[in-house]
Design a protein around this motif. Structure first.
Motif, PDB file in Angstrom:
ATOM      1  N   ARG A 486       0.834  -1.198   0.000  1.00  0.00           N
ATOM      2  CA  ARG A 486       0.000   0.000   0.000  1.00  0.00           C
ATOM      3  C   ARG A 486       0.877   1.260   0.000  1.00  0.00           C
ATOM      4  O   ARG A 486       0.699   2.168  -0.796  1.00  0.00           O
ATOM      5  CB  ARG A 486      -0.897  -0.006   1.237  1.00  0.00           C
ATOM      6  N   GLN A 487       1.880   1.249   0.885  1.00  0.00           N
ATOM      7  CA  GLN A 487       2.705   2.449   1.005  1.00  0.00           C
ATOM      8  C   GLN A 487       3.697   2.575  -0.156  1.00  0.00           C
ATOM      9  O   GLN A 487       3.979   3.671  -0.606  1.00  0.00           O
ATOM     10  CB  GLN A 487       3.441   2.466   2.354  1.00  0.00           C
ATOM     11  N   MET A 488       4.196   1.439  -0.642  1.00  0.00           N
ATOM     12  CA  MET A 488       5.060   1.498  -1.823  1.00  0.00           C
ATOM     13  C   MET A 488       4.306   2.133  -2.986  1.00  0.00           C
ATOM     14  O   MET A 488       4.834   2.979  -3.699  1.00  0.00           O
ATOM     15  CB  MET A 488       5.487   0.089  -2.245  1.00  0.00           C
ATOM     16  N   LEU A 489       3.073   1.710  -3.155  1.00  0.00           N
ATOM     17  CA  LEU A 489       2.273   2.239  -4.259  1.00  0.00           C
ATOM     18  C   LEU A 489       2.050   3.741  -4.093  1.00  0.00           C
ATOM     19  O   LEU A 489       2.174   4.508  -5.047  1.00  0.00           O
ATOM     20  CB  LEU A 489       0.937   1.489  -4.342  1.00  0.00           C
ATOM     21  N   ARG A 490       1.759   4.172  -2.869  1.00  0.00           N
ATOM     22  CA  ARG A 490       1.566   5.619  -2.620  1.00  0.00           C
ATOM     23  C   ARG A 490       2.822   6.400  -2.987  1.00  0.00           C
ATOM     24  O   ARG A 490       2.761   7.434  -3.640  1.00  0.00           O
ATOM     25  CB  ARG A 490       1.254   5.870  -1.139  1.00  0.00           C
ATOM     26  N   ILE A 491       3.961   5.881  -2.521  1.00  0.00           N
ATOM     27  CA  ILE A 491       5.215   6.606  -2.769  1.00  0.00           C
ATOM     28  C   ILE A 491       5.516   6.646  -4.271  1.00  0.00           C
ATOM     29  O   ILE A 491       5.859   7.685  -4.822  1.00  0.00           O
ATOM     30  CB  ILE A 491       6.373   5.948  -1.987  1.00  0.00           C
ATOM     31  N   LEU A 507      13.466   5.196   1.801  1.00  0.00           N
ATOM     32  CA  LEU A 507      12.312   4.614   2.489  1.00  0.00           C
ATOM     33  C   LEU A 507      11.797   3.383   1.733  1.00  0.00           C
ATOM     34  O   LEU A 507      11.461   2.367   2.342  1.00  0.00           O
ATOM     35  CB  LEU A 507      11.210   5.673   2.626  1.00  0.00           C
ATOM     36  N   LEU A 508      11.766   3.475   0.417  1.00  0.00           N
ATOM     37  CA  LEU A 508      11.350   2.324  -0.391  1.00  0.00           C
ATOM     38  C   LEU A 508      12.281   1.143  -0.151  1.00  0.00           C
ATOM     39  O   LEU A 508      11.844   0.000  -0.022  1.00  0.00           O
ATOM     40  CB  LEU A 508      11.359   2.683  -1.890  1.00  0.00           C
TER      41      LEU A 508
ATOM     42  N   ILE B  86      12.161  -4.484  12.228  1.00  0.00           N
ATOM     43  CA  ILE B  86      10.946  -4.994  11.597  1.00  0.00           C
ATOM     44  C   ILE B  86       9.715  -4.590  12.402  1.00  0.00           C
ATOM     45  O   ILE B  86       8.731  -4.079  11.869  1.00  0.00           O
ATOM     46  CB  ILE B  86      11.008  -6.542  11.470  1.00  0.00           C
ATOM     47  N   ARG B  87       9.800  -4.793  13.724  1.00  0.00           N
ATOM     48  CA  ARG B  87       8.626  -4.496  14.561  1.00  0.00           C
ATOM     49  C   ARG B  87       8.277  -3.008  14.512  1.00  0.00           C
ATOM     50  O   ARG B  87       7.111  -2.635  14.410  1.00  0.00           O
ATOM     51  CB  ARG B  87       8.894  -4.930  16.003  1.00  0.00           C
ATOM     52  N   ARG B  88       9.305  -2.176  14.553  1.00  0.00           N
ATOM     53  CA  ARG B  88       9.051  -0.729  14.521  1.00  0.00           C
ATOM     54  C   ARG B  88       8.414  -0.336  13.185  1.00  0.00           C
ATOM     55  O   ARG B  88       7.505   0.482  13.142  1.00  0.00           O
ATOM     56  CB  ARG B  88      10.364   0.046  14.686  1.00  0.00           C
ATOM     57  N   MET B  89       8.904  -0.934  12.125  1.00  0.00           N
ATOM     58  CA  MET B  89       8.362  -0.632  10.801  1.00  0.00           C
ATOM     59  C   MET B  89       6.901  -1.056  10.706  1.00  0.00           C
ATOM     60  O   MET B  89       6.066  -0.342  10.133  1.00  0.00           O
ATOM     61  CB  MET B  89       9.206  -1.338   9.734  1.00  0.00           C
ATOM     62  N   ILE B  90       6.580  -2.213  11.270  1.00  0.00           N
ATOM     63  CA  ILE B  90       5.183  -2.669  11.258  1.00  0.00           C
ATOM     64  C   ILE B  90       4.295  -1.684  12.018  1.00  0.00           C
ATOM     65  O   ILE B  90       3.223  -1.291  11.553  1.00  0.00           O
ATOM     66  CB  ILE B  90       5.069  -4.099  11.853  1.00  0.00           C
ATOM     67  N   SER B 110       4.746   8.711  11.975  1.00  0.00           N
ATOM     68  CA  SER B 110       5.027   7.741  10.930  1.00  0.00           C
ATOM     69  C   SER B 110       5.486   8.447   9.670  1.00  0.00           C
ATOM     70  O   SER B 110       5.058   9.562   9.387  1.00  0.00           O
ATOM     71  CB  SER B 110       3.763   6.930  10.638  1.00  0.00           C
ATOM     72  N   ARG B 111       6.341   7.784   8.933  1.00  0.00           N
ATOM     73  CA  ARG B 111       6.783   8.360   7.665  1.00  0.00           C
ATOM     74  C   ARG B 111       5.770   8.066   6.553  1.00  0.00           C
ATOM     75  O   ARG B 111       5.928   8.471   5.431  1.00  0.00           O
ATOM     76  CB  ARG B 111       8.147   7.779   7.277  1.00  0.00           C
ATOM     77  N   PHE B 112       4.731   7.308   6.908  1.00  0.00           N
ATOM     78  CA  PHE B 112       3.740   6.949   5.893  1.00  0.00           C
ATOM     79  C   PHE B 112       2.433   7.690   6.093  1.00  0.00           C
ATOM     80  O   PHE B 112       2.136   8.129   7.193  1.00  0.00           O
ATOM     81  CB  PHE B 112       3.479   5.442   5.942  1.00  0.00           C
ATOM     82  N   VAL B 113       1.684   7.801   5.010  1.00  0.00           N
ATOM     83  CA  VAL B 113       0.364   8.424   5.109  1.00  0.00           C
ATOM     84  C   VAL B 113      -0.658   7.319   5.371  1.00  0.00           C
ATOM     85  O   VAL B 113      -0.837   6.436   4.532  1.00  0.00           O
ATOM     86  CB  VAL B 113       0.004   9.144   3.787  1.00  0.00           C
ATOM     87  N   PRO B 114      -1.299   7.337   6.526  1.00  0.00           N
ATOM     88  CA  PRO B 114      -2.216   6.227   6.838  1.00  0.00           C
ATOM     89  C   PRO B 114      -3.490   6.283   5.992  1.00  0.00           C
ATOM     90  O   PRO B 114      -3.964   7.351   5.634  1.00  0.00           O
ATOM     91  CB  PRO B 114      -2.549   6.441   8.317  1.00  0.00           C
TER      92      PRO B 114
END
Ligand SMILES: Cc1cc2nc3c(=O)[nH]c(=O)nc-3n(C[C@H](O)[C@H](O)[C@H](O)COP(=O)(O)O)c2cc1C
Ligand code: SF4
Ligand code: SF4
Ligand code: FES
Lengths: 643, 183
Positions: A486-491, A507-508, B86-90, B110-114
């Motif tokens: 999901r996040q790979m696709l967003r990036i 990040l990827l 791994i755990r932190r990334m999850i 988070s570095r990701f957009v939820p």
């Protein structure tokens, strides 16, 4: 039909079939693989029958429908034996000519012969055409010799003799030893040694045991398994029966995706006719060994091809991978020991039994033996199915067999291993294609997809395309795979739209490594390959998108504009007529111009602009994808490419 | 039942054949973080928070401890730099739906957009309803990134009275959705 009760009966039958066939008699074969059928080979076959009748040649000429010959890009294919004259792209209207000229007068129909791209030289015999000449067609060759609906055709070329051999001359241990010795590795993706799997299943003290053919073939664009099942189903059945005998199984399944109606039909006919001859069912060839096969039609999800997911599906559950660490060869279908192999893997078995492990080992590399079938597609002159010895270089496949890149474009990369495979650039063209070399290079063998890309391909967009496929084809059960994709696709979406950020590449990479380590099944573990391999070999393209909002290949729509060069424009107006959004009109100087605000970058104008004009050019121009911002057409325009 | 000896974080422990690493670790007071695990339910092996490093005969690999069955002479490490990463990334990927784990791992952004804010798709509700309640009123709809939790409308009436899966829910979706389904 008579029931065969011994190897002797089989041999008598074979001799009687062969004795009725004269090898010097003219035989017209018409390819009826899915590709050629789509080009109208069914009509051609009918036309031949009528024409042969009309010219009263029925006594002298045989006519046969066969499986896929592999040169699908140039179909429909007609091969005339015994000379092996090959006609490409014939139409119904050509049939009368072929019959009168080639069959009656022994003359060639020049216009249907293969012509070399460079020299223009005509080639008559199928084996001399470069596409075939550089291959080693062990599995595929028989496709061209037999009518897949006729078991007698298979028996005539020695079919089912391997079963007779193992049932009456070998014991199970000899058989497993021979397959282990041959080091036949799985053709469905993992490359696991088949003999080891057989041994494990056989040694589990639990009954019943099962054997399964995996014909899910979910890789888009790949069709080697389909062609084998469509063109020579008995070979796969024979392999499966031998495997069943080796592991001690009496029940087998063939899991075929529902989108393969011809493969389903031909497999069904093959099972029925084999049963009638006593080659399947109770007491096979009078040996006391019983074995039955059931066809299971798969719903066609990509992830259902994974071994434990496939078994769930056969059991009638949702086709999702199982989280357990126990091998399916120990606890598989209904928790019983189950030996699952790919179509192509099974098809190799009768050959190894007949010709021996030493023969098989003489083909290929140190750790990858035998041949492998690839489906060669993309930006390549000769598309089709290609069978080569393991260890053949990518360069040989792309240039010798594939005939290079069309339209004088430059080669950029080749993608191997299906959607979760990787891309390999020009400087890796000399690596030998085998299981280990491809994995080492950051790609994989997968089931044999091979997609060639030319210079007009954007590698970030390519990665994005595969990740989008996988994001929707993953089962979505485990977090690393689902959320990672999901996040790979967003990036990747943001990078291809010109709004990527510094740090996105890193990040990827971090995300990809985590997915490889932590995902539940091989889909998630391999899913980052398209991203990681494109970053590894084409990092500069990622950087151009992120740092300069520039797509070097001129593909990413938000980063390019189409522009008409007034000096080259012929004022023909074709582009205006073909633009779906009416974005093209004449200005006061009678020159056509594109209104950038209504242009949707479909490229229609570029494809219709006459070759002698080539007036449409692609230029860099970053257009913010959000809000109603007007395009920044004032960006210093650099032409990327023109038609 | 056969008894098996193995080493977890340097401690020699005994276990019954067929037990999972997670079960044995917990019996011996060794902590392994989990998300999709619940003692009442069959292990699902889907969140991957419980990944540990195992080695047997010198070969190392990472496995989900909630589904990996113990083996003789197995050496297990429940924590390492790699495992923490791994755990932190999850946790980061699930942000902001797993507040307790986020706190535990010191993840505060988070570095990701939820794309989900109430549900981490752990599936505890689905499994509880199927395995314990045997009602199957909640299920997973869709595949891949389209996967989501859905109610069977005909059965959702029951949910209002049952509410047993509510206290398993990590993200809070079940609690919020059930209210809206009812109204
Ligand atoms: C997502 C996914 C899809 C797969 N699809 C197929 C497939 O379509 N056909 C196939 O033979 N193997 C497929 N495999 C590999 C199978 O899991 C399994 O390894 C293989 O069928 C075993 O046969 P082999 O050893 O003969 O290759 C797939 C694996 C994964 C992870
Ligand atoms: S890795 Fe992907 S496909 Fe495999 S179980 Fe996890 S979510 Fe499903
Ligand atoms: S609703 Fe709650 S329990 Fe159900 S999957 Fe989502 S977070 Fe887990
Ligand atoms: S606790 Fe979720 S995978 Fe083990």
């Amino acid at each position: 039909m008579i029931k065969l009760n011994s190897p002797h009966d089989l041999e008598i039958l074979r001799e009687s079939i062969v004795s009725k066939r004269d090898p010097n008699r003219t035989c017209v074969t018409v390819c009826s693989g899915t590709g050629c059928l789509a080009y109208g080979s069914h009509d051609i076959f009918r036309e031949f029958r009528l024409e042969i009748e009309k010219q009263r040649l029925g006594e002298e000429v045989d006519l046969r429908r066969t499986g896929c010959h592999g040169f699908c890009g140039r179909g429909p294919l007609i091969v005339i034996f015994p000379e092996k004259i090959c006609y490409l792209g014939a139409q119904k209207e050509d049939v009368a000519d072929i019959v009168s000229k080639t069959i009656v007068d022994k003359e060639l129909v020049d216009r249907l012969l293969y012509k070399d791209f460079e020299t223009g030289e005509q080639i008559t015999r199928i084996d001399d055409i470069p596409f075939y000449k550089y291959q080693k067609r062990i599995l595929l060759d028989n496709n061209a010799l037999i009518d897949p609906e006729k078991i007698d055709d298979y028996i005539a070329i020695g079919g089912y003799s391997a079963i007779a051999k193992v049932l009456f001359e070998w014991n199970r241990d000899d058989l497993i030893k021979e397959i282990k010795e041959a080091n036949l590795r799985g053709r469905g993706g993992g490359g696991f040694p088949m003999g080891v799997k057989w041994e494990t299943t056989r040694n589990v003290p639990v009954d019943p045991k099962y054997v399964i053919v995996n014909a899910d073939e979910g890789d888009p664009g790949a069709y080697m398994d389909r062609s084998l099942l469509e063109g020579n189903p008995h070979c796969v059945l024979e392999g499966l029966i031998i495997g069943a005998y080796a592991v001690g199984s009496q029940e087998g399944f063939i899991y075929v995706r529902d989108e393969y109606p011809l493969a389903l039909e031909n497999t069904k006919i093959a099972i029925e006719t084999a049963r009638e001859y006593g080659l399947l069912g109770e007491n096979i060839l009078g040996s006391g060994f019983d074995f039955e096969i059931t066809i299971h039609r798969g719903a066609g999800a990509f992830v259902s091809g994974e071994s434990s997911a496939l078994m769930n599906a056969v059991e009638g559950r949702v086709g999702e991978p199982r989280p357990k660490y126990i091998h399916t060869s120990v606890k598989g279908l209904w928790d019983r020991p189950t030996c699952l192999n790919n179509v192509e893997t099974w098809a190799n078995v009768p050959f190894i039994v007949n010709k021996g492990a030493d023969w098989f080992k003489s083909i290929g590399t140190e750790n990858s033996k035998g041949t492998k079938i690839f489906s060669l597609v993309g930006k390549i002159n000769n598309t089709g199915l290609v069978e080569v010895p393991m260890g053949t270089t990518l360069r040989e496949i792309v240039y010798h067999i594939g005939g290079g890149i069309p339209n004088a474009k430059k080669f950029k990369a080749v993608q191997t291993g299906g959607p979760s495979g990787g891309v390999l650039p020009e400087d890796m063209l000399d690596i030998p294609v085998d299981f280990d070399a491809l994995t080492e290079a950051g790609s994989m063998m997968g089931s044999g997809g091979m997609i060639v890309m030319d210079e007009n391909t954007c590698m970030v967009d390519t990665a994005r395309y595969y990740i989008e496929f996988l994001a929707h084809e993953s089962c979505g059960k485990c977090i690393p795979c689902r959320e990672g994709l999901r996040q790979m696709l967003r990036i990747l979406n943001s990078i291809t739209r010109g709004v990527g950020k510094e740090g996105d590449i890193e990040l990827l990479e971090e995300l990809g490594e985590m997915m490889q380590e932590a995902s539940l099944c091989a889909l998630g573990k391999t899913a980052p390959n398209p991203v990681l391999s494109t970053i590894r070999h084409f990092r500069d393209e990622y950087e151009a998108h992120i740092n300069e909002a520039r797509c070097p290949a001129g593909v990413c729509k938000e980063l390019i504009i189409y522009h008409i060069n007034p000096e080259d424009c012929l004022r023909c107006g074709l582009c205006e007529k073909n633009c779906p959004t009416n974005a093209i009109s004449k200005d006061e100087d009678e020159v056509y111009v594109i209104n950038q605000e209504s242009c949707i970058k479909c490229g229609s104008c570029m494809s219709v602009c006459p070759e002698k004009a080539n007036a449409i050019v692609v230029e860099n121009a970053f257009r913010p994808p959000f809000a109603n911002d007007l395009p920044k057409t004032d960006v210093a325009a650099t032409t990327i490419y023109s038609t | 039942m056969k008894t098996i000896e193995l080493v977890i974080d340097g401690k020699k422990v005994q276990a019954e054949e067929g037990a999972t690493i997670l079960e044995v670790a917990r019996e011996n007071g060794i902590y392994i973080p989990t998300l999709c695990h619940d003692d009442q339910l069959q292990p699902a092996g889907t969140c991957r928070m419980c990944m540990v490093e195992i080695s047997n005969n010198g070969r190392k690999k990472l496995v989900a401890s909630c589904v990996y069955e113990v083996e003789e002479n197995l050496v297990v490490k429940t924590d390492s730099e790699k495992i923490r990463k791994i755990r932190r990334m999850i946790v980061e990927l699930l942000w902001p739906t797993v507040p307790a784990l986020a706190k535990e791992f010191g993840v505060d952004k988070s570095r990701f957009v939820p794309e989900h804010t109430e549900c981490c798709l752990c599936g505890l509700c689905v499994r509880y309803c199927a395995e314990v309640k045997k009602l199957n009123a909640v299920y997973f709809k869709g595949r891949g990134i389209d996967r989501e939790i859905a109610f069977v409308p005909e059965l959702a009436d029951e949910c209002v009275y049952c509410r047993e899966c509510f206290n398993l829910c990590v993200g809070g979706l079940i609690v919020n959705q059930c209210g809206s389904v009812y109204s």
